[in-house]
Motif scaffolding. Sequence first.
Motif, PDB file in Angstrom:
ATOM      1  N   ALA A  44      42.949  43.294  50.024  1.00 31.94           N
ATOM      2  CA  ALA A  44      41.854  43.041  49.221  1.00 31.94           C
ATOM      3  C   ALA A  44      41.544  43.924  48.152  1.00 31.94           C
ATOM      4  O   ALA A  44      41.341  43.464  47.007  1.00 31.94           O
ATOM      5  CB  ALA A  44      40.494  42.570  50.101  1.00 31.94           C
ATOM      6  N   GLN A  45      41.697  45.220  48.470  1.00 33.49           N
ATOM      7  CA  GLN A  45      41.681  46.174  47.474  1.00 33.49           C
ATOM      8  C   GLN A  45      42.670  45.940  46.483  1.00 33.49           C
ATOM      9  O   GLN A  45      42.400  46.241  45.161  1.00 33.49           O
ATOM     10  CB  GLN A  45      41.926  47.701  48.201  1.00 33.49           C
ATOM     11  N   GLY A  80      42.084  43.368  44.001  1.00 33.70           N
ATOM     12  CA  GLY A  80      40.866  43.735  42.871  1.00 33.70           C
ATOM     13  C   GLY A  80      39.683  43.234  43.504  1.00 33.70           C
ATOM     14  O   GLY A  80      38.670  43.487  42.976  1.00 33.70           O
ATOM     15  N   TYR A  81      39.446  42.786  44.795  1.00 38.58           N
ATOM     16  CA  TYR A  81      37.929  42.761  45.461  1.00 38.58           C
ATOM     17  C   TYR A  81      37.248  43.981  45.314  1.00 38.58           C
ATOM     18  O   TYR A  81      37.953  44.834  45.910  1.00 38.58           O
ATOM     19  CB  TYR A  81      38.072  41.938  46.860  1.00 38.58           C
ATOM     20  N   ARG A 108      34.084  46.142  46.833  1.00 34.90           N
ATOM     21  CA  ARG A 108      33.600  46.461  48.310  1.00 34.90           C
ATOM     22  C   ARG A 108      32.762  45.530  48.712  1.00 34.90           C
ATOM     23  O   ARG A 108      32.982  44.932  50.125  1.00 34.90           O
ATOM     24  CB  ARG A 108      33.084  47.853  48.609  1.00 34.90           C
ATOM     25  N   GLN A 162      32.386  42.036  47.751  1.00 40.25           N
ATOM     26  CA  GLN A 162      33.090  40.999  47.985  1.00 40.25           C
ATOM     27  C   GLN A 162      34.255  40.734  49.145  1.00 40.25           C
ATOM     28  O   GLN A 162      34.445  39.932  49.898  1.00 40.25           O
ATOM     29  CB  GLN A 162      34.118  40.912  46.571  1.00 40.25           C
ATOM     30  N   ARG A 206      33.506  38.103  51.729  1.00 48.12           N
ATOM     31  CA  ARG A 206      34.505  36.933  51.789  1.00 48.12           C
ATOM     32  C   ARG A 206      35.674  37.169  52.677  1.00 48.12           C
ATOM     33  O   ARG A 206      36.213  36.146  53.305  1.00 48.12           O
ATOM     34  CB  ARG A 206      35.224  36.859  50.214  1.00 48.12           C
ATOM     35  N   ILE A 207      36.237  38.428  53.066  1.00 47.46           N
ATOM     36  CA  ILE A 207      37.261  38.576  53.888  1.00 47.46           C
ATOM     37  C   ILE A 207      36.795  39.064  55.251  1.00 47.46           C
ATOM     38  O   ILE A 207      37.427  38.407  56.161  1.00 47.46           O
ATOM     39  CB  ILE A 207      37.997  39.788  53.352  1.00 47.46           C
ATOM     40  N   LEU A 259      46.015  53.052  46.959  1.00 51.33           N
ATOM     41  CA  LEU A 259      45.657  52.942  48.372  1.00 51.33           C
ATOM     42  C   LEU A 259      45.520  54.119  49.010  1.00 51.33           C
ATOM     43  O   LEU A 259      44.770  54.273  49.998  1.00 51.33           O
ATOM     44  CB  LEU A 259      46.458  51.967  49.225  1.00 51.33           C
ATOM     45  N   LYS A 295      39.336  49.738  37.676  1.00 52.80           N
ATOM     46  CA  LYS A 295      39.430  48.104  38.007  1.00 52.80           C
ATOM     47  C   LYS A 295      40.443  47.123  37.034  1.00 52.80           C
ATOM     48  O   LYS A 295      41.142  46.398  37.577  1.00 52.80           O
ATOM     49  CB  LYS A 295      38.094  47.783  37.938  1.00 52.80           C
ATOM     50  N   ARG A 344      44.028  48.335  37.776  1.00 50.50           N
ATOM     51  CA  ARG A 344      44.650  47.743  39.010  1.00 50.50           C
ATOM     52  C   ARG A 344      45.211  46.196  38.728  1.00 50.50           C
ATOM     53  O   ARG A 344      46.115  45.714  39.465  1.00 50.50           O
ATOM     54  CB  ARG A 344      43.502  47.398  39.971  1.00 50.50           C
ATOM     55  N   LYS A 345      44.629  45.688  37.693  1.00 51.51           N
ATOM     56  CA  LYS A 345      45.182  44.275  37.329  1.00 51.51           C
ATOM     57  C   LYS A 345      46.772  44.512  36.807  1.00 51.51           C
ATOM     58  O   LYS A 345      47.218  43.376  36.767  1.00 51.51           O
ATOM     59  CB  LYS A 345      44.190  43.811  36.142  1.00 51.51           C
ATOM     60  N   PHE A 386      44.961  36.233  54.414  1.00 47.64           N
ATOM     61  CA  PHE A 386      43.823  36.129  54.905  1.00 47.64           C
ATOM     62  C   PHE A 386      43.705  34.980  55.956  1.00 47.64           C
ATOM     63  O   PHE A 386      43.817  33.807  55.444  1.00 47.64           O
ATOM     64  CB  PHE A 386      42.743  35.878  53.753  1.00 47.64           C
ATOM     65  N   HIS A 429      41.617  33.170  57.629  1.00 48.53           N
ATOM     66  CA  HIS A 429      40.739  32.189  57.556  1.00 48.53           C
ATOM     67  C   HIS A 429      40.722  31.550  56.259  1.00 48.53           C
ATOM     68  O   HIS A 429      40.026  30.367  56.220  1.00 48.53           O
ATOM     69  CB  HIS A 429      39.245  32.738  57.705  1.00 48.53           C
ATOM     70  N   PHE A 430      41.732  31.657  55.315  1.00 49.90           N
ATOM     71  CA  PHE A 430      41.919  31.027  54.301  1.00 49.90           C
ATOM     72  C   PHE A 430      43.099  30.143  54.173  1.00 49.90           C
ATOM     73  O   PHE A 430      44.113  30.650  55.027  1.00 49.90           O
ATOM     74  CB  PHE A 430      42.168  31.834  52.944  1.00 49.90           C
ATOM     75  N   ASP A 467      41.935  32.511  45.650  1.00 49.38           N
ATOM     76  CA  ASP A 467      40.837  32.996  45.990  1.00 49.38           C
ATOM     77  C   ASP A 467      40.592  34.172  44.945  1.00 49.38           C
ATOM     78  O   ASP A 467      39.614  34.306  44.376  1.00 49.38           O
ATOM     79  CB  ASP A 467      40.541  33.556  47.398  1.00 49.38           C
ATOM     80  N   VAL A 500      37.584  36.985  41.463  1.00 48.31           N
ATOM     81  CA  VAL A 500      37.845  38.449  41.317  1.00 48.31           C
ATOM     82  C   VAL A 500      38.058  38.532  39.559  1.00 48.31           C
ATOM     83  O   VAL A 500      37.467  39.164  38.759  1.00 48.31           O
ATOM     84  CB  VAL A 500      39.177  39.340  41.591  1.00 48.31           C
ATOM     85  N   LEU A 540      47.707  36.490  40.460  1.00 38.34           N
ATOM     86  CA  LEU A 540      46.745  37.360  39.364  1.00 38.34           C
ATOM     87  C   LEU A 540      47.900  37.756  38.149  1.00 38.34           C
ATOM     88  O   LEU A 540      47.190  38.529  37.357  1.00 38.34           O
ATOM     89  CB  LEU A 540      46.376  38.668  40.065  1.00 38.34           C
TER      90      LEU A 540
END
Lengths: 216, 251
Positions: free
Chosen positions: A121-122, A125-126, A128, A130, A134-135, B52, B84, B87-88, B100, B102-103, B111, B116, B164
């Motif tokens: 997620a990080q 770009g989500y 904290r 979010q 969401r996750i 990370l 932010k 990171r893109k 994920f 659950h998706f 998502d 985002v 993305l």
Amino acid sequence: MEFGQMVAQLGEGMIVTVEIFFLTLLFSLPLGLVISFGRMSRHVPLRMLTKIYISVMRGTPLMLQLIVVYFSPYYVFGMKISASYRFTAVILAFALNYAAYFAEIYRGGIESMPVGQYEAAQVLGYGRIQTFCRIILPQVVKRILPSITNETITLVKDTSLAFVLAVVEMFTAAKQIAAKDTTIMPLMAAGVFYYIFNLAVAAFMEYLEKKMSYYR
Amino acid sequence: MKYLEMEHVKKTFDHLEVLKDISLSVEEGEVVSIIGPSGSGKSTLLRCATMLERIDGGSLSYLGERAAWEENGTCIYAPKSELKRIRKNYGLVFQSFHLFPHFSVLKNIMDAPVSVDHVPKAEALERAEKLLVQLGLEDKKDAYPYQLSGGQQQRVSIARALALQPRILFFDEPTSALDPELTGEVLKVIRELADAHMTMIIVTHEMQFARELSDRIIFMEGGVIRQQGTPEQLFGNPDERVREFIGKFQM
Ligand SMILES: Nc1ncnc2c1ncn2[C@@H]1O[C@H](COP(=O)(O)OP(=O)(O)OP(=O)(O)O)[C@@H](O)[C@H]1O
Ligand SMILES: [Mg+2]
């Protein structure tokens, strides 16, 4: 006492029981989540404080907590206790108590989440919040549902403890009629009610579990 | 244009110096493979590049924009809002996918662009569907990750990163968690991305693949870049450690 009258009295108690049940869940489920955040916080004093809170709430009888919550406005703040506060005190004590149990359940669920979910997620770009909403949280809910079911079923039966503050819920009502008419019939009826209530709770939770079983 | 630039990067995990003065810059369109023995710091390097992990020394920038740098002996990072945006520039594909669960496949891909980057839903859907076709996953869009093979899951995770529209894609051993018969389908996808001039940095143990695909190969050992060069230079390298390492993978 007439049968119809007995049913009416039991029915009133039943409504109180159902109210205690739903109001407790309404307040304790979100409160438990907040407490679990405190319990996992990096902030040491906050973490210790919530740890002590949880340990006291789980380590002392709920009956005693009800009494403490009821009398503390008088003993701590010197306020006059009105009769209408009784029901509020019941909800307050139940919510504070169950929140402690729920907090530990949430914590277990949140801590069991693999770190890879956060990292993915990080990098995507989500933020904290979010990431959590969401996750993480949807997966946590699925994981903790069985434990929540257990607590909820205990809660149904615990509602009878409200008698300590003379709040007439189902069980108290049944006891009163039973004592007056010297028959155990009303108590049996109450037992059947609790059982059916719990059947409904279990069925609902099972439905939720099924709804969330679309993934693993 | 320099897409990624790392200079004198250091990383220490409680007294263990895992990265010792690593400098690496990657140009637009370049495909760089990183090889080296286990524990040499390859994953740590990717994790530092993708933020990370925090670096303890040196600097990190993307497209000329500084994300982290050293000031008076300590490393500082750019403000949150800038990070932010920085990171893109990149995406990361993990060894064990981290989809994920659950998706659905489609939602995994859509998502992040929607929630985002605030891409309109219709556009995100169009993008996702294109990626599904590109990666051969058209018939899997409504499946959930647990219903997919490892190779399919890894392709979804590549699609998720691509959705993305990053300029750089990092891969940390993208095929190491897969059964041998499934590595091919993932390598094929990466190869197609290379053909489309995607800038990529790939940690891998697939020597033949790295040799065919890379513009440059980096050999890491003990937290330093011991050798680097074109595949020809590296595979014909006289360095004994490099030869020994590569030899282990060629049967
Ligand atoms: N979070 C951490 N805490 C402490 N030590 C760590 C941490 N992450 C990595 N290390 C150590 O850093 C060193 C380099 O690890 P790294 O995962 O980067 O190696 P690698 O080259 O990717 O190896 P492999 O080929 O096995 O994936 C190892 O000695 C490892 O034990
Ligand atoms: Mg690694």
